[in-house]
Design a protein around this motif. Structure first.
Motif, PDB file in Angstrom:
ATOM      1  N   CYS A   9      39.646  43.020  44.937  1.00  0.00           N
ATOM      2  CA  CYS A   9      40.295  42.921  46.527  1.00  0.00           C
ATOM      3  C   CYS A   9      41.803  41.868  46.543  1.00  0.00           C
ATOM      4  CB  CYS A   9      39.568  42.185  47.176  1.00  0.00           C
ATOM      5  SG  CYS A   9      39.884  41.798  48.431  1.00  0.00           S
ATOM      6  N   ASP A  10      42.713  42.981  47.281  1.00  0.00           N
ATOM      7  CA  ASP A  10      43.963  42.309  47.811  1.00  0.00           C
ATOM      8  C   ASP A  10      43.864  41.567  49.103  1.00  0.00           C
ATOM      9  OD1 ASP A  10      46.800  41.944  48.732  1.00  0.00           O
ATOM     10  OD2 ASP A  10      46.989  43.653  46.765  1.00  0.00           O
ATOM     11  N   ASP A  11      43.163  40.759  49.248  1.00  0.00           N
ATOM     12  CA  ASP A  11      43.774  40.515  51.036  1.00  0.00           C
ATOM     13  C   ASP A  11      45.003  40.923  51.678  1.00  0.00           C
ATOM     14  OD1 ASP A  11      41.222  39.259  50.693  1.00  0.00           O
ATOM     15  OD2 ASP A  11      41.871  37.355  50.824  1.00  0.00           O
ATOM     16  N   GLU A  12      46.095  40.948  51.145  1.00  0.00           N
ATOM     17  CA  GLU A  12      47.221  40.912  51.910  1.00  0.00           C
ATOM     18  C   GLU A  12      46.827  42.875  52.332  1.00  0.00           C
ATOM     19  OE1 GLU A  12      51.930  42.529  51.052  1.00  0.00           O
ATOM     20  OE2 GLU A  12      50.915  40.703  49.235  1.00  0.00           O
ATOM     21  N   TRP A  16      39.622  47.407  48.317  1.00  0.00           N
ATOM     22  CA  TRP A  16      38.623  46.892  46.623  1.00  0.00           C
ATOM     23  C   TRP A  16      39.441  48.165  45.638  1.00  0.00           C
ATOM     24  CZ3 TRP A  16      36.793  42.253  45.487  1.00  0.00           C
ATOM     25  CH2 TRP A  16      35.789  41.799  46.160  1.00  0.00           C
ATOM     26  N   ILE A  17      40.173  47.784  44.612  1.00  0.00           N
ATOM     27  CA  ILE A  17      40.217  48.575  43.778  1.00  0.00           C
ATOM     28  C   ILE A  17      39.251  48.522  41.790  1.00  0.00           C
ATOM     29  CG2 ILE A  17      42.726  49.322  44.331  1.00  0.00           C
ATOM     30  CD1 ILE A  17      44.202  47.316  42.344  1.00  0.00           C
ATOM     31  N   THR A  18      39.416  49.710  41.099  1.00  0.00           N
ATOM     32  CA  THR A  18      38.333  48.884  39.945  1.00  0.00           C
ATOM     33  C   THR A  18      39.898  49.409  38.747  1.00  0.00           C
ATOM     34  OG1 THR A  18      38.777  52.032  39.529  1.00  0.00           O
ATOM     35  CG2 THR A  18      36.366  50.402  40.119  1.00  0.00           C
ATOM     36  N   ASP A  19      39.556  48.578  37.100  1.00  0.00           N
ATOM     37  CA  ASP A  19      40.160  47.907  36.715  1.00  0.00           C
ATOM     38  C   ASP A  19      38.962  47.694  35.682  1.00  0.00           C
ATOM     39  OD1 ASP A  19      42.305  47.530  34.972  1.00  0.00           O
ATOM     40  OD2 ASP A  19      42.144  45.329  34.656  1.00  0.00           O
ATOM     41  N   ALA A  64      33.992  40.557  39.912  1.00  0.00           N
ATOM     42  CA  ALA A  64      34.502  40.441  40.737  1.00  0.00           C
ATOM     43  C   ALA A  64      35.479  39.237  41.352  1.00  0.00           C
ATOM     44  CB  ALA A  64      33.615  39.875  42.386  1.00  0.00           C
ATOM     45  N   VAL A  65      37.038  40.253  41.683  1.00  0.00           N
ATOM     46  CA  VAL A  65      38.194  39.182  41.804  1.00  0.00           C
ATOM     47  C   VAL A  65      39.213  39.053  42.304  1.00  0.00           C
ATOM     48  CG1 VAL A  65      40.425  38.890  40.802  1.00  0.00           C
ATOM     49  CG2 VAL A  65      38.928  39.549  38.977  1.00  0.00           C
ATOM     50  N   ARG A  66      38.873  37.807  43.787  1.00  0.00           N
ATOM     51  CA  ARG A  66      40.123  38.260  44.897  1.00  0.00           C
ATOM     52  C   ARG A  66      41.173  37.783  45.031  1.00  0.00           C
ATOM     53  NH1 ARG A  66      36.515  38.490  50.113  1.00  0.00           N
ATOM     54  NH2 ARG A  66      38.004  39.406  51.371  1.00  0.00           N
TER      55      ARG A  66
END
Length: 75
Positions: A9-12, A16-19, A64-66
């Motif tokens: 998740c990119d708060d900016e 949410w994207i996958t990798d 999950a990474v934020r």
């Protein structure tokens, strides 16, 4: 087959994207964490079948990474 899918998740930009190195071609995004998991659950077996001719059970491990930008101010 076990596949690890990282959900970032990119708060900016609030998306949410996958990798994943386990599932070639898995590039998905969503504004919702839960919606992205559902997209991954349906897309992963299809991509593995199309790319690798793999048609057996797939076990998904989600990480999950934020990513937060900016500094917190300390009083």
């Amino acid at each position: 087959m076990k596949c690890t899918i990282k959900l970032i998740c990119d708060d900016e930009v609030q998306v949410w994207i996958t990798d994943s190195t386990d599932v070639p071609g898995l590039f998905l995004e969503s504004e919702s964490f839960d919606d992205l998991i559902e997209k991954v659950r349906f897309a992963t077996p299809e991509l593995l079948l199309l790319n690798n001719n793999y048609n057996s059970p797939v076990y998904l491990n989600f990480e999950a990474v934020r990513v937060a930008t900016g500094l917190a101010q300390v009083s």
